[in-house]
Design an enzyme around this catalytic site. Structure first.
Site, PDB file in Angstrom:
ATOM      1  N   CYS A 156       0.870  -1.182   0.000  1.00 15.31           N
ATOM      2  CA  CYS A 156       0.000   0.000   0.000  1.00 15.31           C
ATOM      3  C   CYS A 156       0.908   1.234   0.000  1.00 15.31           C
ATOM      4  CB  CYS A 156      -0.971  -0.030   1.182  1.00 15.31           C
ATOM      5  SG  CYS A 156      -0.179  -0.050   2.799  1.00 15.31           S
ATOM      6  N   ASN A 176       2.315   1.304   4.363  1.00 14.23           N
ATOM      7  CA  ASN A 176       2.593   0.012   5.017  1.00 14.23           C
ATOM      8  C   ASN A 176       2.290   0.049   6.519  1.00 14.23           C
ATOM      9  OD1 ASN A 176       5.479  -2.237   5.461  1.00 14.23           O
ATOM     10  ND2 ASN A 176       3.347  -2.742   5.149  1.00 14.23           N
ATOM     11  N   CYS A 228      -1.412   0.592   7.354  1.00 14.78           N
ATOM     12  CA  CYS A 228      -2.863   0.305   7.458  1.00 14.78           C
ATOM     13  C   CYS A 228      -3.260  -0.893   6.600  1.00 14.78           C
ATOM     14  CB  CYS A 228      -3.693   1.526   7.072  1.00 14.78           C
ATOM     15  SG  CYS A 228      -3.461   2.957   8.150  1.00 14.78           S
ATOM     16  N   ARG A 229      -3.376  -0.686   5.284  1.00 10.87           N
ATOM     17  CA  ARG A 229      -3.960  -1.729   4.435  1.00 10.87           C
ATOM     18  C   ARG A 229      -3.068  -2.943   4.231  1.00 10.87           C
ATOM     19  NH1 ARG A 229      -5.010   2.260  -0.361  1.00 10.87           N
ATOM     20  NH2 ARG A 229      -3.156   3.129   0.662  1.00 10.87           N
ATOM     21  N   SER A 230      -1.782  -2.725   3.856  1.00 10.76           N
ATOM     22  CA  SER A 230      -0.963  -3.904   3.550  1.00 10.76           C
ATOM     23  C   SER A 230      -0.599  -4.730   4.784  1.00 10.76           C
ATOM     24  CB  SER A 230       0.276  -3.548   2.711  1.00 10.76           C
ATOM     25  OG  SER A 230       1.122  -2.650   3.368  1.00 10.76           O
ATOM     26  N   ASP A 251      -8.069   3.831   1.088  1.00 13.09           N
ATOM     27  CA  ASP A 251      -7.132   4.249   2.135  1.00 13.09           C
ATOM     28  C   ASP A 251      -7.931   4.742   3.357  1.00 13.09           C
ATOM     29  OD1 ASP A 251      -5.249   5.461   3.706  1.00 13.09           O
ATOM     30  OD2 ASP A 251      -4.322   6.600   2.086  1.00 13.09           O
TER      31      ASP A 251
HETATM   32  P1  4NP Z   1      -1.753   2.767   4.126  1.00  9.93           P
HETATM   33  O1  4NP Z   1      -2.395   4.103   4.731  1.00  9.93           O
HETATM   34  O2  4NP Z   1      -1.189   3.132   2.772  1.00  9.93           O
HETATM   35  O3  4NP Z   1      -2.913   1.844   4.033  1.00  9.93           O
HETATM   36  O4  4NP Z   1      -0.693   2.301   5.110  1.00  9.93           O
HETATM   37  C1  4NP Z   1      -1.684   5.302   4.869  1.00  9.93           C
HETATM   38  C2  4NP Z   1      -0.793   5.458   5.899  1.00  9.93           C
HETATM   39  C3  4NP Z   1      -0.132   6.655   6.055  1.00  9.93           C
HETATM   40  C4  4NP Z   1      -0.365   7.695   5.169  1.00  9.93           C
HETATM   41  C5  4NP Z   1      -1.261   7.524   4.135  1.00  9.93           C
HETATM   42  C6  4NP Z   1      -1.917   6.327   3.980  1.00  9.93           C
HETATM   43  N1  4NP Z   1       0.284   8.931   5.347  1.00  9.93           N
HETATM   44  O5  4NP Z   1      -0.002   9.873   4.587  1.00  9.93           O
HETATM   45  O6  4NP Z   1       1.137   9.059   6.253  1.00  9.93           O
END
Ligand code: 4NP
Length: 166
Positions: free
Chosen positions: A17, A20, A22-24, A133
Site C-alpha cells: 500500500c 505500510n 494500514c492496508r498492507s 485508504d
Molecule cells: P496505508 O495508509 O497506505 O494503508 O498504510 C496510509 C498510511 C499513512 C499515510 C497515508 C496512507 N500517510 O499519509 O502518512
C-alpha cells in the site's frame, strides 16, 4: 533475469500500500492467518511494504491493529518497510491495494518480471477494485478494509493452492 535461487515449490507474496501501516499490514496478517489455518505456512512466504518511505520501521497504525485484533488477527510483530526493485526478484505475487500503489510499483518493476503484479481486488469477484485508504477517515474505514481483505485473501489462497497442487 532468471533467479536460479528461487524455490519453485514455494510461493512468495508481497502486499503493498502507500504507508505500510494500514492496508498492507492488514492484508499481511489476514492472509497469514488464513494460510496457517489451511496448513500451508511452510509453502507460502508473506510480507508487506509501502511505496512511500514515511513510516519505515513503524508498527501498524493503532486503529488498524485494534480493528484486526477484534477479528482475531495479531499485527503486533509487523514493521513498515518500503518496496524496492529487488522485491521483484524474490516475490511471485506483488499485490497493490489501489491503482496509485500499482502505478508506483510498475515504475520500479524490472523488465522481464514474470510474476503477478496487480490489484488485490482483481483476484476476487467483488464490486470494487481498490481497497480504500482508511488513514484520514473514520473508524468504519478500518472494518471496510478488513471486509475486502478477508474476501480477497480467500480468492488469492485458492489460486496459490492450485498452483502448488494443494
Ligand atoms: P496505508 O495508509 O497506505 O494503508 O498504510 C496510509 C498510511 C499513512 C499515510 C497515508 C496512507 N500517510 O499519509 O502518512
Amino acid at each position: 533475469m532468471v533467479n536460479y535461487l528461487k524455490n519453485i515449490d514455494k510461493k512468495a507474496v508481497l502486499f503493498v500500500c502507500l504507508g505500510n501501516i494500514c492496508r498492507s499490514p492488514t492484508a499481511h496478517g489476514v492472509f497469514r492467518a488464513l494460510v496457517e489455518r489451511r496448513g500451508l505456512a511452510h509453502l507460502i512466504e508473506i510480507d508487506s511494504a509501502g511505496t512511500a518511505a514515511y513510516h519505515i520501521g513503524n508498527p501498524p497504525d493503532h486503529r488498524s491493529a485494534a480493528a484486526a485484533l477484534r477479528r482475531g488477527y495479531d499485527l503486533s510483530d509487523l514493521r513498515a518497510r518500503q518496496a524496492i526493485a529487488a522485491d521483484f526478484g524474490h516475490y511471485d505475487y506483488i499485490i497493490a491495494m489501489d491503482k496509485e500503489n500499482l502505478a508506483e510499483l510498475k515504475s520500479i518493476c524490472p523488465a522481464g518480471f514474470q510474476g503477478y503484479l496487480g490489484l488485490f481486488l482483481d483476484l476476487a469477484e467483488l464490486s470494487v477494485l481498490e481497497v480504500p485508504d482508511p488513514y484520514y477517515g473514520g473508524p468504519s474505514g478500518f472494518d471496510q478494509v478488513l471486509d475486502l481483505v478477508e474476501a480477497a485473501s480467500e480468492a488469492l489462497l485458492n489460486r496459490i493452492a492450485k498452483e502448488l497442487n494443494q
